[in-house]
Design a protein around this motif. Structure first.
Motif, mmCIF file in Angstrom:
data_model
loop_
_atom_site.group_PDB
_atom_site.id
_atom_site.type_symbol
_atom_site.label_atom_id
_atom_site.label_comp_id
_atom_site.label_asym_id
_atom_site.label_seq_id
_atom_site.Cartn_x
_atom_site.Cartn_y
_atom_site.Cartn_z
ATOM 1 N N ARG A 1 -8.805 7.417 2.608
ATOM 2 C CA ARG A 1 -7.486 7.788 3.131
ATOM 3 C C ARG A 1 -6.778 8.661 2.107
ATOM 4 N NH1 ARG A 1 -2.711 5.535 2.308
ATOM 5 N NH2 ARG A 1 -3.630 3.684 1.336
ATOM 6 N N SER B 1 0.834 -1.207 0.000
ATOM 7 C CA SER B 1 0.000 0.000 0.000
ATOM 8 C C SER B 1 0.867 1.255 0.000
ATOM 9 C CB SER B 1 -0.921 -0.010 1.231
ATOM 10 O OG SER B 1 -1.795 -1.115 1.207
ATOM 11 N N VAL C 1 -4.042 10.244 -0.197
ATOM 12 C CA VAL C 1 -2.839 9.762 -0.869
ATOM 13 C C VAL C 1 -2.000 10.916 -1.401
ATOM 14 C CG1 VAL C 1 -1.949 8.405 -2.818
ATOM 15 C CG2 VAL C 1 -3.888 7.552 -1.489
ATOM 16 N N TYR D 1 -7.803 -0.734 -0.200
ATOM 17 C CA TYR D 1 -6.623 0.112 -0.384
ATOM 18 C C TYR D 1 -6.645 1.245 0.629
ATOM 19 C CZ TYR D 1 -3.350 3.270 -2.821
ATOM 20 O OH TYR D 1 -2.310 4.114 -3.144
ATOM 21 N N ALA E 1 -7.600 7.089 -1.520
ATOM 22 C CA ALA E 1 -7.734 5.628 -1.532
ATOM 23 C C ALA E 1 -8.977 5.252 -0.741
ATOM 24 C CB ALA E 1 -6.502 4.967 -0.932
ATOM 25 N N THR F 1 2.400 1.806 -3.380
ATOM 26 C CA THR F 1 1.369 2.271 -4.314
ATOM 27 C C THR F 1 1.034 3.729 -4.046
ATOM 28 O OG1 THR F 1 0.475 0.022 -4.381
ATOM 29 C CG2 THR F 1 -0.942 1.794 -5.197
ATOM 30 N N ASP F 2 0.997 4.136 -2.758
ATOM 31 C CA ASP F 2 0.782 5.548 -2.424
ATOM 32 C C ASP F 2 1.836 6.427 -3.094
ATOM 33 O OD1 ASP F 2 -1.307 4.796 -0.821
ATOM 34 O OD2 ASP F 2 -0.316 5.240 1.085
ATOM 35 N N ASP F 3 3.097 6.027 -2.942
ATOM 36 C CA ASP F 3 4.181 6.840 -3.506
ATOM 37 C C ASP F 3 4.108 6.892 -5.028
ATOM 38 O OD1 ASP F 3 5.022 7.225 -0.952
ATOM 39 O OD2 ASP F 3 6.700 5.805 -1.054
ATOM 40 N N GLY G 1 -5.206 0.320 3.797
ATOM 41 C CA GLY G 1 -3.807 -0.084 3.750
ATOM 42 C C GLY G 1 -3.640 -1.579 3.726
#
Length: 825
Positions: free
Chosen positions: A137, A41, A139, A69, A65, A44-46, A72
């Motif tokens: 959440r 997770s 991102v 996802y 997200a 993928t965020d970055d 997390g």
């Protein structure tokens, strides 16, 4: 969260690198499970943040997200659930600049582009979308935009919870109907089946509503186990599948370091049961709160307040108290000694003392099941924590309460699950641990071994009117496959186990032998009927040698059908039933000669019985003896009760009158016998021997019981009217479906001097009183009677004659049977 400084980490300058980096992460021997999902997770965020920056997104936009996802918890092949949130106008090309690199990488993407108002409107119209947004959440982009959306969605969810939670529950029911129960399926859907990961999400959504929260003991570990298995399944198959197919189970077990596929399934089943039980407990709590809010509840609702949890707030203690009901006047209806009904559940009475009452768990379970209730979670936990193990052998009451629980049929299932969730079943039956959650790799079987055993008892509960010992049928049904937890032939192993278990339960030697025969030969009837020539005398002899008596043959026939029905649709058919019935009929005919001998002669009267009979004959009135049993007298192993001996010169209506007085005093008849004596040659005296138990543990005063018996016999106490008034005043409680009563006239060979009327029915207050009144109204004499209560069933035999002491004609006997049948409803 793990560090992202290694050379495989995607950065703003390399938005094409993340696919290779993700692949290396998923195949690396490093941390798995929750750590891997968190790392995946985070990477993928970055990656999305880098794409967002390189796409030239303006102010007032954010990448959010949602769903798994958002929590997390990305599995290897999970979809990326992403929302592009924006205010005002948006460049139409911006979403494409974001999404195309993700598609090009091969990752599955579930995306949407909305303003906060649009997202709120979609959530209001689509429950699944609203639940997904509860896990929103941030991102990338404007964090204030994401925070405002979270705040709005949570506020809407809490404000509309009373309407949305029933809708969420209905979605869960539909999923369970489509996908089944995860803990019993050979190829379970880890996400959608009942007890799966989707139910974990629903429990978090309920907690976010502040109306209720799930019991958390073991829940996080269960959810983690299911998620780990899903991760391994994704890696083994290379697909985003949620179904743990048979051909993949060995590889999944190997990847998780589990011994074999059976061990893997047992772990999955245990986790799913934890989730399913937590869901059941939580939904009942939701029902109580919503009923209180709507005015249908019995108590006022306390105002909720914030609490700690995945959605922010104050303390965990507050979380458990939020939305709870204020302490105050509570309607509590007695069910059994130490057990009352409250808010639709069985709970402990205020005076209950679990530490000194080892039978209390079974008594509470039996009372709950017989009234169509379950035992509250708090009560089960308290019983597990405070109750001592049962003494060995079990007291009679414990055995009777187990039979009563099993005899409740379908209503037994949720109660059994509640006891098992807290380890009470394996405490009662240590051998249960070997079959608990054990899969059966046979296409015919639809249940795990332990659930199959309970299902067999449920099926057998509908057949208790067919047999003279319903208690042995139900216990044999529960234990017949215990041998599957041991090597070798499970029937042979089961016979050894059941002999030990039955002795520990306190069964007498003859009953132990019957149970051993039933378990050892529970497949004999169907195997013989389908594989041997039914017309060959040796075929019938093979069965009669096994069962030896008609009562055992009845039990084996009923157990055979219950076992097959509980196995699955393919195990029982009209053809198989006809073959088994034909073989059983031939075996019964062969054994009928043994039954022609009739009942064994009654034992000689005791000195106390003779003394009472002489006193009654000389005085012309009743003579009685009462002996109260207390817990101290029986070292706490027997229920409190009364032994009653009553001698009365023969007169009409005696049986029903005495039974009615006992019912008035809330004394349940456990056994009774009636016989005729003529001690001084002055005329017949009826001697009644009773064993009764106090319905709620409080014995009546002996003097008051004696006085009421005398009043009832001299006619100054109208027992029938008093019982009717009490029944009319009692609150109506929902019952459970039970087999209808069976009233039958035994064949003439049963007795040469009387007509034997057999009554098999579900026990109920005043039942013997109704039977006695019906016999009195029919104008027949009850020369002898044998009354037995076995769990929740009564099995009675009445030896009847006409006024001249002769057996009844066939027509007259049929009329009497019809009258008793009508009295029992």
């Amino acid at each position: 969260m793990a560090s992202h400084t290694d050379d495989s980490h995607p950065g703003p300058a390399g938005p094409a690198d993340p696919a290779a980096a993700r692949a290396r992460l998923l195949t690396a021997p490093g941390p798995g499970g929750r750590d891997r999902r968190a790392e995946l997770s985070a990477r993928t965020d970055d990656w999305l943040a880098a794409l967002f920056a390189s796409a030239g997104a303006p102010a007032g936009t954010a990448v959010v997200a949602v769903g798994g996802y958002g929590r997390g918890e990305l599995s290897p092949r999970s979809d990326l659930d992403v929302l592009l949130l924006h205010e005002g106008r948006l460049d139409p090309a911006l979403p494409e600049r974001l999404w195309y690199p993700v598609w090009d990488s091969g990752a599955a993407l579930d995306h949407a582009v909305r303003t906060p108002a649009e997202a709120r409107a979609v959530a209001a119209a689509d429950l699944k979308a609203q639940v997904g947004l509860l896990d929103a959440r941030h991102v990338a982009g404007d964090p204030a935009l994401t925070a405002a959306l979270r705040s709005t969605v949570l506020a809407d969810w809490r404000a509309g919870a009373a309407g949305r939670l029933p809708e969420l529950r209905e979605l869960g029911r539909e999923r369970a109907e489509r996908h089944g129960e995860l803990s019993f399926l050979l190829e379970p859907d880890l996400k959608e089946a009942k007890g799966g990961l989707r139910d974990v999400v629903a429990l978090d959504a309920i907690a976010a509503s502040w109306l209720a929260d799930a019991p958390r003991e073991g829940l996080d570990a269960a959810a983690l186990r299911l998620a780990d298995v899903r991760d391994a399944l994704h890696l083994v198959t290379g697909r985003a599948t949620e179904r743990l197919a048979l051909q993949d189970q060995d590889q999944v077990a190997e990847r998780l370091g589990v011994l074999d596929a059976d061990t893997l399934l047992r772990q999955v089943y245990e986790a799913a049961r934890t989730v399913a039980y937590a869901s059941d407990v939580t939904w009942r709590a939701v029902d109580r709160v919503l009923a209180a809010r709507s005015g249908r509840g019995r108590r006022p609702l306390r105002r909720g307040f914030p609490f700690a949890g995945p959605f922010g707030g104050a303390s965990g203690a507050a979380r458990r108290g939020a939305g709870a009901v204020a302490r105050g006047a509570v309607e509590r209806r007695p069910l059994a000694e130490g057990v009352v009904e409250q808010d639709g559940e069985a709970v402990l009475a205020q005076g209950a003392r679990p530490a000194s009452d080892p039978v209390l768990p079974l008594r509470a379970a039996a009372a709950a099941a017989q009234n169509g209730l379950t035992v509250s979670h708090a009560t089960v936990r308290r019983l597990a924590a405070e109750c001592r193990p049962l003494p060995v052998p079990w007291p009679d009451e414990a055995r009777e309460q187990l039979v009563t629980l099993l005899g409740a049929g379908e209503a037994c299932l949720p109660v059994w699950e509640a006891l098992e969730a807290e380890g009470l079943i394996t405490r009662l039956l240590p051998d249960w641990e070997r079959v608990r959650c054990r899969p059966q790799r046979n296409a015919v079987h639809r249940w795990t071994v332990d659930r199959h055993l309970v299902e067999t008892a449920v099926r057998a509960a509908a057949m208790t009117r067919r047999v003279a010992r319903p208690d042995l049928l139900l216990v044999a049904a529960l234990l017949h496959d215990l041998g599957k937890g041991w090597p070798g032939d499970h029937s042979e192993a089961g016979e050894v186990i059941v002999r030990d278990v039955a002795v520990r339960m306190g069964f007498d030697p003859e009953s132990v032998e019957t149970l051993a025969v039933l378990v050892r030969h529970h497949l004999t009837l169907v195997d013989t009927a389908t594989r041997r020539d039914p017309d060959d005398p040796a075929t019938v002899e093979a069965v009669t040698k096994v069962v030896t008596t008609l009562p055992r043959l009845e039990l084996l026939r009923a157990l055979t059908e219950a076992d097959a029905l509980a196995t699955g649709p393919a195990a029982w058919s009209g053809w198989r039933a006809s073959l088994v019935d034909g073989l059983a009929a031939r075996a019964a005919a062969r054994l009928a000669g043994d039954a022609a001998a009739g009942p064994e002669p009654a034992a000689a009267p005791t000195a106390e019985q003779e003394r009472l009979a002489v006193e009654a004959a000389r005085t012309g009135g009743p003579a009685l003896s009462l002996l109260a049993q207390t817990g101290a007298e029986t070292a706490g192993t027997e229920p409190m009760g009364v032994r009653l001996l009553l001698a009365v010169p023969d007169r009409p209506g005696l049986l029903g009158t005495v039974a009615g007085v006992l019912a008035l005093h809330r004394l349940a008849v456990r056994s009774a016998g009636l016989r005729e004596l003529d001690p001084i040659g002055a005329g017949p005296v009826l001697l009644l021997s009773w064993t009764v138990a106090a319905e709620f543990g409080e014995l009546p005063e002996a003097a008051r019981l004696r006085a009421d018996l005398r009043r009832a016999l001299d006619g100054s106490l109208d027992v029938a009217r008093r019982l009717a008034e009490r029944d009319a005043a009692a609150p109506r409680r929902r019952g459970i479906p039970t087999p209808p009563p069976v009233v039958a006239v035994a064949p003439p060979v049963a007795s040469a001097n009387a007509t034997v009327l057999e009554v098999r029915a579900h026990d109920a207050p005043g039942l013997l009183h109704r039977v006695g009144r019906a016999l009195d109204g029919a104008g027949v004499r009850v020369r002898t009677a044998h009354v037995s209560t076995l769990g929740a069933d009564v099995v009675d035999a009445f030896y009847l004659t006409d006024a001249e002491g002769r057996p009844l004609s066939a027509r007259r006997a049929g009329e009497v049977a019809a009258a008793v049948r009508a009295a029992l409803g």
